[in-house]
Design a protein around this motif. Structure first.
Motif, PDB file in Angstrom:
ATOM      1  N   PRO A  34      59.034   8.094   8.911  1.00 37.04           N
ATOM      2  CA  PRO A  34      58.051   8.076   9.991  1.00 37.04           C
ATOM      3  C   PRO A  34      57.554   6.658  10.222  1.00 37.04           C
ATOM      4  CG  PRO A  34      57.072   8.955   7.975  1.00 37.04           C
ATOM      5  CD  PRO A  34      58.511   8.690   7.666  1.00 37.04           C
ATOM      6  N   ALA A  35      57.479   6.250  11.496  1.00 33.55           N
ATOM      7  CA  ALA A  35      57.037   4.889  11.821  1.00 33.55           C
ATOM      8  C   ALA A  35      56.392   4.901  13.195  1.00 33.55           C
ATOM      9  CB  ALA A  35      58.213   3.919  11.798  1.00 33.55           C
ATOM     10  N   ALA A  36      55.216   4.311  13.290  1.00 32.43           N
ATOM     11  CA  ALA A  36      54.518   4.248  14.579  1.00 32.43           C
ATOM     12  C   ALA A  36      55.345   3.512  15.622  1.00 32.43           C
ATOM     13  CB  ALA A  36      53.155   3.589  14.398  1.00 32.43           C
ATOM     14  N   LYS A  37      56.120   2.513  15.179  1.00 31.86           N
ATOM     15  CA  LYS A  37      56.997   1.759  16.070  1.00 31.86           C
ATOM     16  C   LYS A  37      58.432   1.851  15.537  1.00 31.86           C
ATOM     17  CE  LYS A  37      53.407  -1.505  17.494  1.00 31.86           C
ATOM     18  NZ  LYS A  37      53.001  -2.943  17.581  1.00 31.86           N
ATOM     19  N   PRO A  38      59.130   2.946  15.847  1.00 33.55           N
ATOM     20  CA  PRO A  38      60.466   3.176  15.279  1.00 33.55           C
ATOM     21  C   PRO A  38      61.447   2.032  15.515  1.00 33.55           C
ATOM     22  CG  PRO A  38      59.678   5.147  16.361  1.00 33.55           C
ATOM     23  CD  PRO A  38      58.713   4.056  16.716  1.00 33.55           C
ATOM     24  N   ALA A  39      61.384   1.399  16.672  1.00 32.16           N
ATOM     25  CA  ALA A  39      62.355   0.345  16.988  1.00 32.16           C
ATOM     26  C   ALA A  39      62.286  -0.808  16.003  1.00 32.16           C
ATOM     27  CB  ALA A  39      62.151  -0.158  18.408  1.00 32.16           C
ATOM     28  N   GLU A  40      61.153  -0.987  15.340  1.00 33.74           N
ATOM     29  CA  GLU A  40      61.021  -2.058  14.358  1.00 33.74           C
ATOM     30  C   GLU A  40      61.909  -1.817  13.143  1.00 33.74           C
ATOM     31  OE1 GLU A  40      59.364  -4.832  14.752  1.00 33.74           O
ATOM     32  OE2 GLU A  40      58.579  -4.254  16.722  1.00 33.74           O
ATOM     33  N   LEU A  41      62.365  -0.587  12.958  1.00 33.74           N
ATOM     34  CA  LEU A  41      63.195  -0.252  11.795  1.00 33.74           C
ATOM     35  C   LEU A  41      64.671  -0.576  12.008  1.00 33.74           C
ATOM     36  CD1 LEU A  41      61.677   3.191  10.727  1.00 33.74           C
ATOM     37  CD2 LEU A  41      61.105   0.913   9.883  1.00 33.74           C
ATOM     38  N   VAL A  42      65.072  -0.856  13.241  1.00 41.18           N
ATOM     39  CA  VAL A  42      66.491  -1.130  13.526  1.00 41.18           C
ATOM     40  C   VAL A  42      67.009  -2.256  12.647  1.00 41.18           C
ATOM     41  CG1 VAL A  42      68.093  -1.997  15.268  1.00 41.18           C
ATOM     42  CG2 VAL A  42      66.447  -0.218  15.870  1.00 41.18           C
TER      43      VAL A  42
ATOM     44  N   SER B 120      61.042   9.931  24.336  1.00 44.84           N
ATOM     45  CA  SER B 120      60.633   8.928  25.320  1.00 44.84           C
ATOM     46  C   SER B 120      61.808   8.102  25.819  1.00 44.84           C
ATOM     47  CB  SER B 120      59.587   7.993  24.679  1.00 44.84           C
ATOM     48  OG  SER B 120      59.406   6.820  25.435  1.00 44.84           O
ATOM     49  N   HIS B 121      62.006   8.055  27.142  1.00 44.27           N
ATOM     50  CA  HIS B 121      63.050   7.201  27.703  1.00 44.27           C
ATOM     51  C   HIS B 121      62.763   5.728  27.419  1.00 44.27           C
ATOM     52  CE1 HIS B 121      65.101  10.046  30.809  1.00 44.27           C
ATOM     53  NE2 HIS B 121      64.858  10.642  29.667  1.00 44.27           N
ATOM     54  N   THR B 122      61.493   5.369  27.417  1.00 43.39           N
ATOM     55  CA  THR B 122      61.124   3.982  27.125  1.00 43.39           C
ATOM     56  C   THR B 122      61.530   3.607  25.708  1.00 43.39           C
ATOM     57  OG1 THR B 122      59.248   4.092  28.645  1.00 43.39           O
ATOM     58  CG2 THR B 122      59.213   2.348  26.987  1.00 43.39           C
TER      59      THR B 122
ATOM     60  N   LEU C 145      69.508  -2.157  19.071  1.00 43.00           N
ATOM     61  CA  LEU C 145      70.801  -1.902  18.441  1.00 43.00           C
ATOM     62  C   LEU C 145      71.859  -2.873  18.943  1.00 43.00           C
ATOM     63  CD1 LEU C 145      70.809   2.006  18.423  1.00 43.00           C
ATOM     64  CD2 LEU C 145      70.814   0.512  16.413  1.00 43.00           C
ATOM     65  N   LEU C 146      71.853  -3.162  20.230  1.00 40.84           N
ATOM     66  CA  LEU C 146      72.829  -4.111  20.779  1.00 40.84           C
ATOM     67  C   LEU C 146      72.617  -5.512  20.214  1.00 40.84           C
ATOM     68  CD1 LEU C 146      72.966  -2.932  24.499  1.00 40.84           C
ATOM     69  CD2 LEU C 146      74.772  -2.714  22.776  1.00 40.84           C
ATOM     70  N   ASN C 147      71.398  -5.846  19.891  1.00 32.64           N
ATOM     71  CA  ASN C 147      71.118  -7.157  19.284  1.00 32.64           C
ATOM     72  C   ASN C 147      71.410  -7.173  17.778  1.00 32.64           C
ATOM     73  OD1 ASN C 147      70.225  -8.645  21.544  1.00 32.64           O
ATOM     74  ND2 ASN C 147      68.238  -7.619  21.478  1.00 32.64           N
ATOM     75  N   HIS C 148      71.492  -5.970  17.174  1.00 32.27           N
ATOM     76  CA  HIS C 148      71.617  -5.872  15.717  1.00 32.27           C
ATOM     77  C   HIS C 148      73.056  -5.655  15.257  1.00 32.27           C
ATOM     78  CE1 HIS C 148      70.461  -4.887  11.614  1.00 32.27           C
ATOM     79  NE2 HIS C 148      71.136  -3.754  11.701  1.00 32.27           N
TER      80      HIS C 148
ATOM     81  N   LEU D  30      65.313   1.154  21.738  1.00 33.10           N
ATOM     82  CA  LEU D  30      66.237   1.316  20.613  1.00 33.10           C
ATOM     83  C   LEU D  30      67.634   0.819  20.985  1.00 33.10           C
ATOM     84  CD1 LEU D  30      65.076   4.820  19.345  1.00 33.10           C
ATOM     85  CD2 LEU D  30      65.027   2.699  18.018  1.00 33.10           C
ATOM     86  N   CYS D  31      68.096   1.140  22.173  1.00 29.28           N
ATOM     87  CA  CYS D  31      69.416   0.661  22.607  1.00 29.28           C
ATOM     88  C   CYS D  31      69.444  -0.865  22.647  1.00 29.28           C
ATOM     89  CB  CYS D  31      69.755   1.236  23.984  1.00 29.28           C
ATOM     90  SG  CYS D  31      70.127   3.003  23.987  1.00 29.28           S
TER      91      CYS D  31
END
Length: 311
Positions: A201-209, A224-226, A235-238, A231-232
């Protein structure tokens, strides 16, 4: 295939005394391969060595077993109600809290009787450890060798809604997947989490990428589409081995445009697969999960469908 040490530890933790039954050797036809195993305890069991009479009789014998280790041999034929026509050797071993904690985390090797370790076994172990490889499960000169099971694929599922839950239900039993499940808070997840699944669980999931292995596979299906778009982008940067996004053709067209404006090239963006699964199966969460699971088990099919969708 390998010795599922985590499953054994969990079974011992839940049930106390557990007997593990593994196919140690086969001759001719067999319902399962060498290394296939099941765990047995009073009133229950998990895993399978092939079903039918062989499994039923082996489970009953395992519940009655009093000795630490038993190697037995079974002919498969009409007398057992099976038509395989071969023969199997089964190694049944009793484990408890003390004995399970003595097992090695890489290769488990033990004698089926009182004989000392022969040179043939030492050679297999030395070669595997010297080259950093995993030996195949095998019975050699009275000694059983099994590599400890390590999931070959890391799967990150982003979103614990209806589709996320259906995906975890379908994919978590697969032996070669280690699943990391991410959403915005602990209340988003079900009370019971399957074995082999780690919730984050993470308030800002994208930070986990940034913490995901670059060879991990990802399924993006948040509420959420946002958040999906973020996330996309991350992921493309990672980097990743595979990334799939739930959505319609319209959603993906918008995402491609927005990802392009964020600086990603068309070739880079095309690495993301959208939609995921098999749209012809329908939009029911379990139908989506079945289609995604089929594609993940057939990577070549995923690539073919991806090219068709981008054409």
């Amino acid at each position: 295939m390998g010795f599922d040490l985590e499953a054994l530890r969990e079974a011992v933790k839940s049930h106390g005394r557990v007997t593990r039954v593994v196919i140690a050797a086969i001759k001719g036809s067999s319902p399962r391969e060498v290394g296939a195993s099941m765990l047995v305890w009073p009133g229950g069991q998990s895993g399978t060595i092939g079903g039918g009479t062989l499994e039923f009789e082996a489970a009953e014998a395992a519940r009655r077993q009093t000795s630490e280790r038993v190697l037995s041999h079974h002919a498969l034929g009409p007398d057992m109600g099976q038509c395989c026509g071969g023969a199997v050797s089964l190694l049944s071993e009793v484990y408890d809290v003390d004995t399970v904690n003595t097992l090695d985390d890489e290769i488990i090797c033990r004698a089926t009787d009182e004989r000392t370790m022969p040179l043939t076994v030492k050679r297999v172990l030395n070669e595997a450890r010297g080259q950093g490889t995993r030996p195949e499960a095998q019975l050699i000169d009275g000694w059983m060798i099994e590599p400890v099971h390590k999931p070959a694929r890391q799967l990150w599922i982003w979103g614990a809604g209806h589709v996320g839950r259906a995906l975890v239900d379908v994919l978590s039993p697969l032996p070669d997947l280690a699943i990391t499940w991410v959403d915005t808070g602990p209340e988003r997840f079900p009370e019971t989490i399957p074995a082999g699944v780690t919730t984050l669980p993470a308030a800002k999931p994208a930070e986990l990428v940034r913490y995901a292995p670059t060879d991990a596979e990802h399924l993006v299906l948040t509420y959420s589409h946002t958040l999906d778009l973020e996330l996309c982008n991350r992921l493309l940067n990672h980097d990743f081995a595979f990334a799939g996004l739930i959505g319609s053709a319209t959603k993906w067209a918008r995402f491609r445009s927005r990802l392009g404006k964020l600086g990603h090239t068309p070739d880079r963006i095309s690495r993301i697969t959208c939609p995921i699964g098999d749209p012809s199966l329908g939009k029911h969460p379990q139908m989506i999960a079945v289609g995604v699971a089929a594609d993940m088990l057939r990577p070549a099919l995923t690539e073919t469908r991806k090219k068709d969708l981008s054409a």
